[in-house]
Design an enzyme around this catalytic site. Structure first.
Site, mmCIF file in Angstrom:
data_model
loop_
_atom_site.group_PDB
_atom_site.id
_atom_site.type_symbol
_atom_site.label_atom_id
_atom_site.label_comp_id
_atom_site.label_asym_id
_atom_site.label_seq_id
_atom_site.Cartn_x
_atom_site.Cartn_y
_atom_site.Cartn_z
ATOM 1 N N HIS A 120 0.860 -1.181 0.000
ATOM 2 C CA HIS A 120 0.000 0.000 0.000
ATOM 3 C C HIS A 120 0.895 1.229 0.000
ATOM 4 C CE1 HIS A 120 -3.728 2.290 0.816
ATOM 5 N NE2 HIS A 120 -2.881 3.117 1.418
ATOM 6 N N CYS A 121 0.715 2.074 -1.022
ATOM 7 C CA CYS A 121 1.508 3.298 -1.143
ATOM 8 C C CYS A 121 0.731 4.448 -0.511
ATOM 9 C CB CYS A 121 1.808 3.596 -2.613
ATOM 10 S SG CYS A 121 2.662 5.172 -2.878
ATOM 11 N N PHE A 122 1.244 4.993 0.560
ATOM 12 C CA PHE A 122 0.538 6.065 1.259
ATOM 13 C C PHE A 122 0.629 7.395 0.508
ATOM 14 C CE2 PHE A 122 1.325 2.950 4.586
ATOM 15 C CZ PHE A 122 0.072 2.875 5.170
ATOM 16 N N GLY A 125 -2.159 6.923 -1.839
ATOM 17 C CA GLY A 125 -3.406 6.623 -1.143
ATOM 18 C C GLY A 125 -4.097 5.374 -1.629
#
Length: 280
Positions: A120-122, A125
């Protein structure tokens, strides 16, 4: 567990805002401060050298933002699964995702089933998986290039405007702590201190993005994801590195190196069918 999920959701909101803020600040500093000062010419109204550097900077930033948008525009969620799996309190998987089957994960931050989930790439998002891995890698490449390019131009600006010599490598290492002390003592202006901070921001983002890019390219070539690597799963019978790279970058991969365009057509759910057939 609830507190940790709240922290992840907060990070999912703050990280994109941080990215866009850094982008706007970088764009403003380049066009209004760095370029007119570093490439100033008293004889010519339009300095050709400055125009070339502006074109290079806009190319790098345009590709970074373009691939960033494509990463979000083509999510890796499954269009056929809308039910939210229920995880037990003692779920052995990571806090942010729960492994289902056949390379599918349920992301607890996105609240969606993700196909071939990598992580998951913050900053975007959303999750990186089978549909947007190519855009994420190119986003990392161009973000790294844009930040390191900004670092070089920023150093040139400080050298010319404030007569700071960077011939000694220790100058850059001691620049931030010395500038912090000088700022609070009133020896330097707030603008100069802010520019020093931005140099370290560009260096940090540039190195992290380059590291992400190298890691993802290696995993893609091996036909493996970060989730599989964490679980210790081997990458046997996953095709050659050429085939694995083609699956992600497509046959028109050269075009994707220079333009943030779609180079491979991937329909949600197709990878799952391919994965099941491959392991029958």
């Amino acid at each position: 567990m609830l507190f940790r999920m709240l922290k992840l959701r907060l990070l999912n909101t703050i990280a994109p805002a941080y990215f866009f803020t850094a982008t706007v600040v970088t764009f403003t500093l380049h066009l209004l401060l760095f370029m007119p000062t570093v490439f100033q010419s008293p004889d010519l109204a339009l300095n050709p050298t400055m125009l070339v550097h502006i074109a290079v900077f806009l190319f790098l930033m345009g590709n970074a933002l373009g691939n960033y948008t494509m990463t979000i525009w083509y999510p890796s969620e499954s269009a056929n699964e809308t039910a939210i799996p229920v995880c037990s309190p003692d779920c052995p998987d990571r806090i942010d995702a729960h492994y289902l089957l056949n390379g599918r994960h349920f992301c607890k931050v996105c609240k969606k089933v993700i196909l071939k989930r990598d992580h998951h790439c913050f900053f975007t998002g959303n999750c990186i998986g089978n549909r947007n891995m190519r855009y994420f890698i190119m986003f990392s490449i161009y973000t790294s290039c844009c930040c390191l390019y900004s670092l070089v131009i920023g150093v040139a600006y400080l050298t010319m405007e404030y007569s700071i010599s960077f011939e000694n490598p220790l100058t850059f290492l001691t620049l931030l702590p010395l500038s912090t002390g000088y700022f609070f003592l009133g020896f330097i202006s707030g603008l100069q201190f802010f520019l020093v901070i931005m140099l370290y921001v560009w260096l940090g983002i540039g190195l992290v993005s380059a590291g992400f890019c190298c890691q993802q390219l290696l995993l893609v070539a091996r036909g493996q994801t970060w989730c599989e690597l964490q679980k210790g799963q081997l990458s046997d019978s996953r095709g050659t590195w050429r085939a694995n790279l083609t699956d992600v970058f497509g046959s028109r991969w050269a075009l994707g190196l220079f333009l943030p365009v779609q180079t491979v057509e991937t329909v949600p759910g197709n990878w799952q069918v391919y994965h099941d057939h491959k392991h029958d």
